[in-house]
Scaffold this motif. Structure first.
Motif, PDB file in Angstrom:
ATOM      1  N   TYR A 363      73.197   2.043 -38.991  1.00 33.63           N
ATOM      2  CA  TYR A 363      74.288   1.058 -39.069  1.00 33.63           C
ATOM      3  C   TYR A 363      74.350   0.517 -40.485  1.00 33.63           C
ATOM      4  O   TYR A 363      73.318   0.139 -41.063  1.00 33.63           O
ATOM      5  CB  TYR A 363      74.043  -0.083 -38.086  1.00 33.63           C
ATOM      6  N   ASN A 365      76.568  -2.126 -43.232  1.00 36.46           N
ATOM      7  CA  ASN A 365      77.524  -3.224 -43.370  1.00 36.46           C
ATOM      8  C   ASN A 365      78.038  -3.311 -44.796  1.00 36.46           C
ATOM      9  O   ASN A 365      77.263  -3.189 -45.748  1.00 36.46           O
ATOM     10  CB  ASN A 365      76.862  -4.567 -43.060  1.00 36.46           C
ATOM     11  N   THR A 381      80.238 -13.013 -44.059  1.00 34.42           N
ATOM     12  CA  THR A 381      80.882 -12.221 -43.012  1.00 34.42           C
ATOM     13  C   THR A 381      80.685 -10.742 -43.295  1.00 34.42           C
ATOM     14  O   THR A 381      80.805 -10.307 -44.425  1.00 34.42           O
ATOM     15  CB  THR A 381      82.391 -12.522 -42.959  1.00 34.42           C
ATOM     16  N   TYR A 383      81.546  -6.570 -42.048  1.00 33.44           N
ATOM     17  CA  TYR A 383      82.430  -5.686 -41.307  1.00 33.44           C
ATOM     18  C   TYR A 383      81.776  -4.310 -41.221  1.00 33.44           C
ATOM     19  O   TYR A 383      81.264  -3.801 -42.216  1.00 33.44           O
ATOM     20  CB  TYR A 383      83.775  -5.554 -42.002  1.00 33.44           C
ATOM     21  N   HIS A 384      81.814  -3.715 -40.071  1.00 34.49           N
ATOM     22  CA  HIS A 384      81.238  -2.391 -39.881  1.00 34.49           C
ATOM     23  C   HIS A 384      82.143  -1.339 -40.512  1.00 34.49           C
ATOM     24  O   HIS A 384      83.326  -1.241 -40.194  1.00 34.49           O
ATOM     25  CB  HIS A 384      81.061  -2.120 -38.388  1.00 34.49           C
ATOM     26  N   TYR A 449      79.750 -14.516 -38.287  1.00 34.75           N
ATOM     27  CA  TYR A 449      79.827 -13.100 -38.609  1.00 34.75           C
ATOM     28  C   TYR A 449      80.959 -12.443 -37.819  1.00 34.75           C
ATOM     29  O   TYR A 449      81.321 -12.883 -36.734  1.00 34.75           O
ATOM     30  CB  TYR A 449      78.510 -12.391 -38.272  1.00 34.75           C
ATOM     31  N   LYS A 450      81.484 -11.382 -38.400  1.00 32.18           N
ATOM     32  CA  LYS A 450      82.526 -10.623 -37.723  1.00 32.18           C
ATOM     33  C   LYS A 450      82.026 -10.096 -36.387  1.00 32.18           C
ATOM     34  O   LYS A 450      82.743 -10.091 -35.393  1.00 32.18           O
ATOM     35  CB  LYS A 450      82.966  -9.461 -38.626  1.00 32.18           C
ATOM     36  N   ASN A 451      80.799  -9.648 -36.365  1.00 30.08           N
ATOM     37  CA  ASN A 451      80.147  -9.217 -35.128  1.00 30.08           C
ATOM     38  C   ASN A 451      78.917 -10.094 -34.915  1.00 30.08           C
ATOM     39  O   ASN A 451      77.899  -9.902 -35.574  1.00 30.08           O
ATOM     40  CB  ASN A 451      79.751  -7.745 -35.213  1.00 30.08           C
ATOM     41  N   LEU A 453      76.723 -10.293 -32.608  1.00 27.91           N
ATOM     42  CA  LEU A 453      75.666  -9.809 -31.728  1.00 27.91           C
ATOM     43  C   LEU A 453      74.317  -9.759 -32.423  1.00 27.91           C
ATOM     44  O   LEU A 453      73.276  -9.874 -31.785  1.00 27.91           O
ATOM     45  CB  LEU A 453      76.025  -8.412 -31.201  1.00 27.91           C
ATOM     46  N   ILE A 458      73.311  -4.606 -31.884  1.00 27.82           N
ATOM     47  CA  ILE A 458      74.193  -3.556 -32.406  1.00 27.82           C
ATOM     48  C   ILE A 458      73.475  -2.212 -32.397  1.00 27.82           C
ATOM     49  O   ILE A 458      74.037  -1.193 -31.974  1.00 27.82           O
ATOM     50  CB  ILE A 458      74.661  -3.916 -33.829  1.00 27.82           C
TER      51      ILE A 458
END
Length: 472
Positions: A363, A365, A381, A383-384, A449-451, A453, A458
């Motif tokens: 993963y 970022n 922030t 984003y993937h 954060y945008k995600n 989790l 993730i």
């Protein structure tokens, strides 16, 4: 009980202080051949980058502070031989004309390691450089102030770090590695490639899959320094002002040669209580072996974190075997001034080598930035797989066993430091925790954060996705 410790760095001092706590009536004698204790060699790169003073910030304790804790510390005193059968240590102080001796009830070996140094044609700290002691740091700083070209041999953690520092100090650097990837003991191909791209971006020339056959000092000088010609296995000759050797370490176990069992690279074999094959002798730190449960091996793994742990365990067990040491996970954090590398456990290649049916998920970022008065500032922030957001990024690789979903390793790198996840996964590996168990562990909510989790959740989702794809 009369306890003798040979070596006054991390492992030896940790043991001495803990023995004083556990067994206050014991006589604790520490021999150290240098005039200082607790020198942190990891300070050398920070000093060369301008972040720390090598003279005032490289030690976390002075000899006086150790002595004030009731420890009989003998600095500038070298142990020259040991008679294990008679339980005798022979030593010579700075002003001693003849050796002295004393008897021990327990001996703790904390003699550390020394750098591998193949036969060369260079003079130490003039054209040949190591990163081990204070004098090395001072010599390298002098070298940087007047040199233009350097060759670094070995692309492990130390080699990569010094190559990057030299490049940042406007030295033309060639980094030579016999393996086809850098950091091959710590990273898999994907993460190693990311670091290689970063190094090349910063001006480091990489020669991979290449050995150094020899190098020689030439009478003719470049600028004010001797010229060095480095001859490589692919026929290249590289001229430089100096060569930095970073091809690993060897255990300093000579004092007990033939008196205790030794193993990997000549390291002293110890059990889970830090005892050697001699029931009166313990060994800790870089002179001893370390047990890695993931590979079921007693390996040589010189590492400051393990040295501290082993010192504490030896102190607890010096009268009797009471507490086992937890196995090592091989956990490292490596700061390269704006670029972090951290890892724990084993790589995917290592996992497959040792018979695991293993897999990897990745993963990455890209971090959002906003333009302010002083340029771009991170908002926190992420984003993937976002494109062209900012130059800041973090990358994380999780290695796991397919059938059990047991976690085997983690590799983290990037310009944003998320290395705290490595400590989390190190504990997970020690406890045999699986990916689903980590996913549902109660960690704090990562808002903003945008995600939100968090990386553990993730990565768990990526594992589920990969396993479903394998089943279909």
């Amino acid at each position: 009980m009369n306890i003798v410790i040979i070596g006054g760095n991390h492992a030896g001092i940790a043991a001495a202080i803990r023995i004083r706590e556990e067994h206050p009536k014991d006589e604790v004698i520490v021999f150290e051949k240098k005039d200082e204790v607790t020198f942190v060699s990891q300070t050398i790169p920070l000093f060369l980058m301008g972040y720390q003073n090598i003279h005032s910030q490289a030690n976390y304790a002075t000899p006086e502070e150790i002595i004030n804790q009731g420890i009989n510390l003998k600095i500038q005193t070298e142990v020259i031989s040991i008679d294990a059968k008679k339980k005798m240590v022979f030593y010579r102080g700075e002003n001693d004309k003849i050796p002295r001796y004393l008897y021990y009830d327990r001996l703790i070996m904390a003699t550390g390691s020394y750098p591998n140094l193949p036969p060369t044609g260079g003079k130490l700290n003039e054209t040949l450089f190591l990163l081990k002691e204070r004098k090395d740091a001072e010599s390298i700083e002098n070298f940087i102030s007047e040199a233009h070209q350097a060759v670094v041999v070995g692309a492990g953690l130390v080699g990569v770090e010094i190559a990057r520092i030299l490049a940042q100090r406007d030295i033309n650097v060639t980094l030579i590695q016999s393996n086809h990837r850098i950091l091959d003991k710590y990273l898999d191909e994907g993460s190693a490639l990311e670091v290689e791209k970063q190094l090349e971006k910063e001006g480091v020339t990489l020669l991979l899959g290449t050995r150094v056959d020899s190098y020689h000092t030439i009478d003719k000088k470049i600028w004010s320094r001797p010229r060095i010609d480095v001859f490589t296995s692919n026929g290249k000759i590289i001229s430089a002002d100096g060569v930095f050797m970073s091809v690993g370490f060897r255990p300093n176990s000579f004092l007990l040669a033939g008196q205790v069992e030794t193993g990997d690279r000549g390291a002293i074999i110890v059990d889970k209580y830090m005892y050697t094959s001699d029931p009166s002798i313990l060994a800790i730190g870089d002179c001893s072996t370390t047990y890695m449960d993931l590979t079921k091996e007693n390996i040589y793994n010189p590492h400051a974190s393990d040295a501290f742990r082993q010192g504490l365990i030896a102190a607890i067990n010096c009268h009797e075997k009471k507490k086992e040491i937890m196995f090592t996970t091989g956990t490292y954090k490596f700061n390269m001034d704006g670029f972090t590398i951290a890892n724990t456990g084993i790589t995917l290649n290592q996992a497959k080598k040792f018979g695991y049916d293993a897999e990897e998920v990745h993963y990455q970022n890209r971090y959002l930035a906003r333009k302010g008065n002083s340029g771009y500032e991170s908002t926190g922030t992420y984003y993937h797989k976002a494109e062209n957001i900012s130059k800041d990024y973090s990358s994380i690789y999780l290695i796991y066993e397919k059938k059990t979903l047991k976690i085997l390793g983690l590799q983290v790198l990037g310009t944003v430091d998320i290395s705290q996840y490595v400590n989390i996964i190190s504990l997970a590996i020690q406890k045999g925790v699986t990916v689903p168990e980590v996913e549902f562990t109660d960690f704090f909510f990562e808002h903003g954060y945008k995600n939100p989790l968090g990386f553990t959740k993730i990565l768990a989702a990526l594992v589920r996705k990969k396993e479903r794809e394998c089943e279909s």
